[in-house]
Design an enzyme around this catalytic site. Structure first.
Site, mmCIF file in Angstrom:
data_model
loop_
_atom_site.group_PDB
_atom_site.id
_atom_site.type_symbol
_atom_site.label_atom_id
_atom_site.label_comp_id
_atom_site.label_asym_id
_atom_site.label_seq_id
_atom_site.Cartn_x
_atom_site.Cartn_y
_atom_site.Cartn_z
ATOM 1 N N GLN A 131 0.834 -1.203 0.000
ATOM 2 C CA GLN A 131 0.000 0.000 0.000
ATOM 3 C C GLN A 131 0.867 1.252 0.000
ATOM 4 O O GLN A 131 1.665 1.456 0.916
ATOM 5 C CB GLN A 131 -0.913 -0.015 1.230
ATOM 6 N N GLY A 132 0.711 2.096 -1.017
ATOM 7 C CA GLY A 132 1.480 3.338 -1.111
ATOM 8 C C GLY A 132 0.649 4.539 -0.708
ATOM 9 O O GLY A 132 0.201 5.308 -1.574
ATOM 10 N N TYR A 133 0.421 4.710 0.576
ATOM 11 C CA TYR A 133 -0.365 5.836 1.098
ATOM 12 C C TYR A 133 0.536 6.836 1.820
ATOM 13 O O TYR A 133 0.762 7.943 1.365
ATOM 14 C CB TYR A 133 -1.440 5.332 2.060
ATOM 15 N N SER A 134 1.032 6.444 3.000
ATOM 16 C CA SER A 134 1.738 7.387 3.873
ATOM 17 C C SER A 134 3.026 7.900 3.245
ATOM 18 O O SER A 134 3.709 7.196 2.501
ATOM 19 C CB SER A 134 2.067 6.716 5.217
ATOM 20 N N SER A 166 4.206 -1.641 4.317
ATOM 21 C CA SER A 166 4.334 -2.992 4.870
ATOM 22 C C SER A 166 4.688 -4.006 3.790
ATOM 23 O O SER A 166 4.014 -4.086 2.751
ATOM 24 C CB SER A 166 3.024 -3.418 5.545
ATOM 25 N N GLU A 249 -10.950 -2.155 5.394
ATOM 26 C CA GLU A 249 -9.869 -2.635 6.249
ATOM 27 C C GLU A 249 -10.365 -3.424 7.449
ATOM 28 O O GLU A 249 -9.643 -4.226 8.011
ATOM 29 C CB GLU A 249 -9.017 -1.445 6.720
ATOM 30 N N SER A 376 -4.803 6.910 13.178
ATOM 31 C CA SER A 376 -4.334 7.118 14.547
ATOM 32 C C SER A 376 -5.504 7.373 15.493
ATOM 33 O O SER A 376 -6.629 7.661 15.082
ATOM 34 C CB SER A 376 -3.374 8.316 14.598
ATOM 35 N N ASN A 377 -5.217 7.254 16.802
ATOM 36 C CA ASN A 377 -6.253 7.532 17.804
ATOM 37 C C ASN A 377 -6.860 8.920 17.624
ATOM 38 O O ASN A 377 -8.071 9.110 17.780
ATOM 39 C CB ASN A 377 -5.649 7.419 19.209
#
Length: 396
Positions: A131-134, A166, A249, A376-377
């Site tokens: 996955q190429g997101y961040s 990942s 997800e 994130s939270n």
């Protein structure tokens, strides 16, 4: 959701159990109870081989359309598969992005040609995806993506950087969110491209984690290319597709995750009873709180799946679930330290140079990441505050 099983569902569960017993043999015989989130006690190569073994039994695409190689299982059957899998102590799965994210996205947004080209190899275990997101400056704020793609004749030329990718070092393809309109900002002008990883324009640098593993990577695109027709959805409308991917997800596998968490908690309870820390009033209260919160998570997931089974679309309860389980698992790792005391800080030497962690120590260290990845939270609380409680949007 009604979990009084029908005769057909009992037969399906027995089919899963039987297949696992027959295939967790030979090279896979020693994998029971190993692997899982943050556990590097099984090499990625062996885990990929196990994914292909599952593919051979038709277990990768249980929720996919039959014409693409799937089983078209009902939601109840999907839940049963994931629960039965964990109950059998089958090896923890690696994050198969093709099955869990890209495949469903193509079914929802891809052209028939893209579906027929990519989904069958995903479900047969032939092609592996990342996955190429961040990016370094676009993590939780994904709309700040800076990686660019320019259409040059019949191909896209991609330049930029992704991070926390990942298992990129084992992947054949990457789905990349990049900016295709140079004059755009934020959510506008992004596109969702499918990019082959085996080419000169891509460099992968593994990132060594606190656990010693290298699951995450930096990926650099330097005039990397992909075909012009490998954009999913409309050019410039990639944000919609990217958000659709994230919605896939969490789903039927969440109750399998709960079963795994219960196994971990039961093991910690046994440890506390064995070393006497269960008699400590503080530890005892924390163990009771862990049990109660796990039950709350289970009912929340049942509520979410009930809505999906009725034809609804998962809503903010998905964020509630993510917030609950990520904090719970991090707290379980901390509770492990309290139960084991000084023993939790001791590590075994490996050939006099490297140290090796046990499964509890890896859980304690790796679980710090749970509250960051997959939203994130802070992001989850914003979603709950704005979409459930009706609070004003966070100032930007």
């Amino acid at each position: 959701m009604d979990f009084d099983l029908t005769s057909a569902e009992r037969d399906f569960r027995d089919e899963v159990r039987t297949w696992l017993e027959e295939h967790l043999v030979g090279e896979f015989a020693g994998l029971r109870g190993r692997g899982g989130m943050g556990q590097e006690d099984i090499s990625a190569e062996v885990q990929i081989a196990w994914e292909r073994e599952l593919a051979g039994g038709g277990w990768l695409g249980i929720d996919f359309p039959a014409h693409l190689g799937g089983r078209e299982c009902s939601l109840s059957e999907q839940v049963l598969f994931h629960q039965t899998y964990v109950e059998a102590r089958a090896p923890g799965r690696l994050p198969n992005m093709g099955v869990t994210l890209l495949g469903p996205t193509l079914v929802a947004y891809g052209t028939p040609e893209q579906q027929e080209r990519f989904v069958p190899p995903i479900l047969s275990g032939e092609e592996f995806w990342c996955q190429g997101y961040s990016e370094p400056n676009a993590g939780s704020d994904l709309a700040n993506v800076g990686t660019k793609a320019v259409l040059d004749g019949d191909r896209w030329v991609v330049n930029g950087q992704k991070i926390w990718t990942s298992l990129a070092q084992y992947s054949d393809w990457c789905f990349v969110v990049c900016r295709t309109d140079p004059d755009s900002a934020r959510h506008a002008g992004l596109s969702y491209l499918l990019v082959p990883m085996d080419q000169p324009g891509i460099e992968i640098r593994p990132i060594v984690q606190i656990t010693g593993g290298t699951e995450f990577n930096e990926v650099f695109f330097d005039d990397a290319v992909t075909n012009a027709d490998l954009v999913v959805g409309q050019v410039g409308r990639g944000w919609e597709v990217a958000m659709g991917t994230l919605a896939f997800e969490r789903g039927a596998s969440t109750l399998g995750q709960q079963t795994y968490f219960r196994q971990e908690l039961d093991a910690l309870l046994a440890e506390a009873r064995a070393n006497g820390t269960a008699d400590d009033l503080v530890i005892r209260q924390e163990l009771a709180q862990a049990y109660a919160t796990l039950e709350i998570m289970r009912y929340n997931n049942l509520r979410m799946l009930t809505g999906v089974d009725a034809g609804g679309v998962p809503g903010p309860e998905m964020s509630i679930g993510k917030l609950l389980w990520s904090n719970w698992h991090r707290s379980l790792g901390e509770l492990m330290v309290g139960v084991r005391g000084a023993d939790a800080m001791a590590v075994a030497a490996d050939d006099g140079e490297e140290y090796s962690l046990d499964s509890w120590q890896r859980t304690f260290l790796y679980s710090r990441a749970h509250t960051i990845y997959a939203g994130s939270n802070e992001i989850q609380r914003n979603i709950i505050g704005e979409r459930v409680l009706g609070l004003p949007r966070e100032p930007r």
